[in-house]
Structure formats: C-alpha cells, structure tokens
Design a protein around this motif. Structure first.
Motif, PDB file in Angstrom:
ATOM      1  N   ARG A 116      32.351  37.568  42.911  1.00 38.55           N
ATOM      2  CA  ARG A 116      32.648  36.805  42.169  1.00 38.55           C
ATOM      3  C   ARG A 116      31.554  37.318  40.795  1.00 38.55           C
ATOM      4  O   ARG A 116      31.413  38.101  40.593  1.00 38.55           O
ATOM      5  CB  ARG A 116      31.484  35.512  42.244  1.00 38.55           C
ATOM      6  CG  ARG A 116      31.039  34.570  41.710  1.00 38.55           C
ATOM      7  CD  ARG A 116      32.845  33.268  41.402  1.00 38.55           C
ATOM      8  NE  ARG A 116      33.622  31.850  40.677  1.00 38.55           N
ATOM      9  CZ  ARG A 116      33.258  31.878  39.704  1.00 38.55           C
ATOM     10  NH1 ARG A 116      33.847  32.550  39.179  1.00 38.55           N
ATOM     11  NH2 ARG A 116      32.713  30.757  39.036  1.00 38.55           N
ATOM     12  N   ILE A 117      32.851  36.923  39.789  1.00 38.16           N
ATOM     13  CA  ILE A 117      32.810  37.621  38.797  1.00 38.16           C
ATOM     14  C   ILE A 117      33.183  36.369  37.703  1.00 38.16           C
ATOM     15  O   ILE A 117      33.787  35.731  37.795  1.00 38.16           O
ATOM     16  CB  ILE A 117      34.124  38.264  38.468  1.00 38.16           C
ATOM     17  CG1 ILE A 117      34.018  38.691  36.900  1.00 38.16           C
ATOM     18  CG2 ILE A 117      35.555  38.650  38.460  1.00 38.16           C
ATOM     19  CD1 ILE A 117      34.501  40.795  36.866  1.00 38.16           C
ATOM     20  N   VAL A 118      32.990  36.522  36.685  1.00 36.93           N
ATOM     21  CA  VAL A 118      32.086  35.430  35.471  1.00 36.93           C
ATOM     22  C   VAL A 118      32.554  36.039  34.606  1.00 36.93           C
ATOM     23  O   VAL A 118      32.719  37.048  34.355  1.00 36.93           O
ATOM     24  CB  VAL A 118      31.201  34.505  35.581  1.00 36.93           C
ATOM     25  CG1 VAL A 118      31.027  34.185  36.652  1.00 36.93           C
ATOM     26  CG2 VAL A 118      29.991  35.805  35.506  1.00 36.93           C
ATOM     27  N   PRO A 119      33.345  34.830  32.792  1.00 36.61           N
ATOM     28  CA  PRO A 119      32.927  35.846  31.989  1.00 36.61           C
ATOM     29  C   PRO A 119      31.435  36.743  31.238  1.00 36.61           C
ATOM     30  O   PRO A 119      30.902  35.953  31.484  1.00 36.61           O
ATOM     31  CB  PRO A 119      33.768  34.190  30.909  1.00 36.61           C
ATOM     32  CG  PRO A 119      34.057  33.330  31.765  1.00 36.61           C
ATOM     33  CD  PRO A 119      33.230  33.841  33.161  1.00 36.61           C
ATOM     34  N   GLY A 166      38.149  34.580  40.075  1.00 34.85           N
ATOM     35  CA  GLY A 166      37.227  34.636  39.051  1.00 34.85           C
ATOM     36  C   GLY A 166      38.243  33.803  37.994  1.00 34.85           C
ATOM     37  O   GLY A 166      38.429  32.491  37.507  1.00 34.85           O
ATOM     38  N   PRO A 167      39.075  34.659  37.592  1.00 33.80           N
ATOM     39  CA  PRO A 167      39.855  34.007  36.688  1.00 33.80           C
ATOM     40  C   PRO A 167      41.230  33.699  37.592  1.00 33.80           C
ATOM     41  O   PRO A 167      41.151  33.529  38.676  1.00 33.80           O
ATOM     42  CB  PRO A 167      40.466  35.336  36.110  1.00 33.80           C
ATOM     43  CG  PRO A 167      39.331  36.535  36.147  1.00 33.80           C
ATOM     44  CD  PRO A 167      38.717  36.528  37.493  1.00 33.80           C
ATOM     45  N   ALA A 168      41.576  32.328  36.313  1.00 33.92           N
ATOM     46  CA  ALA A 168      43.025  31.030  36.786  1.00 33.92           C
ATOM     47  C   ALA A 168      43.720  32.702  37.560  1.00 33.92           C
ATOM     48  O   ALA A 168      44.679  32.092  38.510  1.00 33.92           O
ATOM     49  CB  ALA A 168      43.756  30.555  35.663  1.00 33.92           C
ATOM     50  N   ALA A 169      44.273  33.676  37.239  1.00 35.60           N
ATOM     51  CA  ALA A 169      45.317  34.718  37.873  1.00 35.60           C
ATOM     52  C   ALA A 169      44.497  35.237  39.428  1.00 35.60           C
ATOM     53  O   ALA A 169      45.218  36.320  40.026  1.00 35.60           O
ATOM     54  CB  ALA A 169      45.743  35.800  37.723  1.00 35.60           C
ATOM     55  N   CYS A 170      43.160  34.991  39.364  1.00 35.85           N
ATOM     56  CA  CYS A 170      42.239  35.748  40.783  1.00 35.85           C
ATOM     57  C   CYS A 170      41.551  34.687  41.568  1.00 35.85           C
ATOM     58  O   CYS A 170      40.496  34.452  41.562  1.00 35.85           O
ATOM     59  CB  CYS A 170      41.292  36.740  40.497  1.00 35.85           C
ATOM     60  SG  CYS A 170      42.427  37.615  39.201  1.00 35.85           S
ATOM     61  N   ARG A 171      42.365  33.860  42.059  1.00 32.42           N
ATOM     62  CA  ARG A 171      41.611  32.537  43.079  1.00 32.42           C
ATOM     63  C   ARG A 171      41.807  32.934  44.403  1.00 32.42           C
ATOM     64  O   ARG A 171      42.116  31.606  44.968  1.00 32.42           O
ATOM     65  CB  ARG A 171      41.775  31.326  42.424  1.00 32.42           C
ATOM     66  CG  ARG A 171      41.572  31.122  40.813  1.00 32.42           C
ATOM     67  CD  ARG A 171      40.573  31.548  40.966  1.00 32.42           C
ATOM     68  NE  ARG A 171      39.517  30.987  39.198  1.00 32.42           N
ATOM     69  CZ  ARG A 171      40.090  29.848  38.981  1.00 32.42           C
ATOM     70  NH1 ARG A 171      40.801  28.585  39.495  1.00 32.42           N
ATOM     71  NH2 ARG A 171      39.156  29.453  37.346  1.00 32.42           N
ATOM     72  N   GLU A 172      42.469  33.797  44.901  1.00 23.11           N
ATOM     73  CA  GLU A 172      43.006  33.723  46.506  1.00 23.11           C
ATOM     74  C   GLU A 172      42.364  35.035  47.285  1.00 23.11           C
ATOM     75  O   GLU A 172      41.956  35.930  47.112  1.00 23.11           O
ATOM     76  CB  GLU A 172      44.375  34.175  46.627  1.00 23.11           C
ATOM     77  CG  GLU A 172      44.838  34.012  47.907  1.00 23.11           C
ATOM     78  CD  GLU A 172      46.518  34.080  48.192  1.00 23.11           C
ATOM     79  OE1 GLU A 172      47.162  33.357  47.705  1.00 23.11           O
ATOM     80  OE2 GLU A 172      46.743  35.787  48.709  1.00 23.11           O
ATOM     81  N   THR A 173      41.309  35.093  48.860  1.00 21.90           N
ATOM     82  CA  THR A 173      41.025  36.246  49.456  1.00 21.90           C
ATOM     83  C   THR A 173      41.835  35.546  50.614  1.00 21.90           C
ATOM     84  O   THR A 173      41.949  35.299  50.774  1.00 21.90           O
ATOM     85  CB  THR A 173      39.307  36.051  49.073  1.00 21.90           C
ATOM     86  OG1 THR A 173      39.244  37.251  49.830  1.00 21.90           O
ATOM     87  CG2 THR A 173      39.245  35.106  49.701  1.00 21.90           C
ATOM     88  N   TYR A 174      41.535  37.047  51.091  1.00 20.21           N
ATOM     89  CA  TYR A 174      41.655  37.547  52.938  1.00 20.21           C
ATOM     90  C   TYR A 174      40.615  36.692  53.313  1.00 20.21           C
ATOM     91  O   TYR A 174      39.635  36.675  53.065  1.00 20.21           O
ATOM     92  CB  TYR A 174      42.697  38.479  53.497  1.00 20.21           C
ATOM     93  CG  TYR A 174      43.548  39.234  52.478  1.00 20.21           C
ATOM     94  CD1 TYR A 174      44.405  38.095  51.852  1.00 20.21           C
ATOM     95  CD2 TYR A 174      43.996  40.486  52.428  1.00 20.21           C
ATOM     96  CE1 TYR A 174      45.680  38.609  51.064  1.00 20.21           C
ATOM     97  CE2 TYR A 174      44.702  40.539  52.006  1.00 20.21           C
ATOM     98  CZ  TYR A 174      45.604  39.849  51.039  1.00 20.21           C
ATOM     99  OH  TYR A 174      47.200  40.744  50.830  1.00 20.21           O
TER     100      TYR A 174
END
Length: 216
Positions: free
Chosen positions: A82-85, A67-75
């Motif tokens: 998915r989380i939203v503001p 969700g947040p710009a710093a959290c855009r990678e997964t294995y």
C-alpha cells in the motif's frame, strides 16, 4: 487537510539482460541431442505507472502497488504493498508560513513532519466481518530525504507487503499517528496546511480488486 499528491522523478530506463549460449557440434554418428528446456521467465507483476512516472521503479518495490486510482488491482495469492500520497512541505524554515500560534519543533518543515510521525495503520475491509488492522512504526515504513520534480522535500509511507485477500473487491484505509500537530509551511489555513496530533484518517476507503493470476 492539504491535498497531498503522488510524487515521482525522472528515472532511467531499466536494462534488460539476455541469456546466451554456445552450441556444441555433435559427432556425425551421434544422435541429435534434445534441446534443454529454457528456464521459464520469472513472473513480474505490472508496475504502478501514473502520469508522474513508474512508482515501483521510483521506490524500488517489486510487489504490486495499490494506491493511486490507476493502481487498484492485484493478483490472487500474491503480495501487494500500500502506497499513499507523499507529504510535501516548504523547502526550509526560511520563508515558511504558519497559522497563528503554531511553532514547529524543527527549523525545516519536513524535519518537523518526520520528527512527529509515529506510525501508520492499515485497515483492510473496514467495517466488514473480514476487517483486519495492521500498524507499523515509523522506522518500518517512512521513507524520507526525497525531493519532488518541483524541488520540494517530501516523505512517503510505504507499507510492508500484505497477502492478497480472496478474489473480489476490497477496501484499504490508511491512518497516520503523529505525536503533535504538524503544519507544512505553505500557508496559514489549518484545514489545508496542517495535520492533527494523534491518530486520524490520511486516506479514505480506497477500493481495489483481487483477480486470478494469469497462467503465463
């Protein structure tokens, strides 16, 4: 639309437990016992940590958060959430300010939002041949009764876990469905302070990347 934001709170540090054991003394004539292999530590995905805190800890999510710009990678082959503001509102109906002609369905703005929230739709790879759509009702995803560091109430939609798609870059888009228009009580500008009734995009197409899972 009002700028929603990711909210966090001060969270105590997690305690880490250590395994211990008592060594037994073998008889002098006995051959040394081979050491039993230590259990392999359970893999834990990296947490989504922003300037506002550790969102995995705050929302008790063990899977990877996207969700947040710093959290855009997964294995690869792992599940992600998915989380939203979060949507924040004025503290209470007392002193709340609304656009002309708007009447809330509940006295407090956050209760007005919660009562009108119907569902969220998650679109993976929108506009591509791989597009997939998932819709979840309020009771499945909406977390309420939350308070931000500023003392204001908010609610946040957190999806169930999804299976990671194939390696590479993907997008995820979130739509909200409300039963009627909702306004947050902060002001009189409809475009900034209100959400429309019906189904509408709550986020844009947020890119994220699926990478190989590390060996250790």
């Amino acid at each position: 639309m009002k700028r929603a934001r990711f909210l966090a709170a001060v969270v105590p540090s997690l305690l880490v437990a250590a395994l211990g054991g008592v060594a037994a003394t073998a008889p002098a004539s006995a051959a040394p016992a081979s050491a039993a292999p230590l259990p392999k530590p359970k893999h834990e995905v990296p947490h989504c940590v922003t300037d506002e805190g550790d969102l995995n800890v705050l929302y008790h999510v063990k899977e990877r958060l996207i969700g947040p710009a710093a959290c855009r990678e997964t294995y690869a082959k792992e599940k992600w959430v998915r989380i939203v503001p979060g949507w924040s509102t004025a503290l209470s109906g007392e002193g709340a300010v609304y656009p002309d002609g708007y009447t809330p369905s509940r006295p407090d703005p956050i209760d007005d939002f919660n009562s009108k929230f119907v569902s969220a739709t998650y679109i993976l790879d929108r506009g591509t041949p791989q597009e997939k759509t998932f819709t979840y009702k309020k009771k499945q995803i909406l977390r309420t009764g939350l308070t931000g560091p500023d003392g204001l109430p908010y609610s946040v939609a957190i999806s169930p876990p999804f299976k990671a798609p194939e390696l590479g870059t993907h997008t995820t888009t979130v739509l909200f469905t409300l039963s009627a228009e909702h306004c947050d009580g902060f002001g009189t500008v409809v475009d900034e302070n209100c959400l429309p009734g019906g189904t509408f995009p709550y986020t844009g197409d947020a890119p994220f990347t699926v990478v190989p899972k590390p060996d250790n």
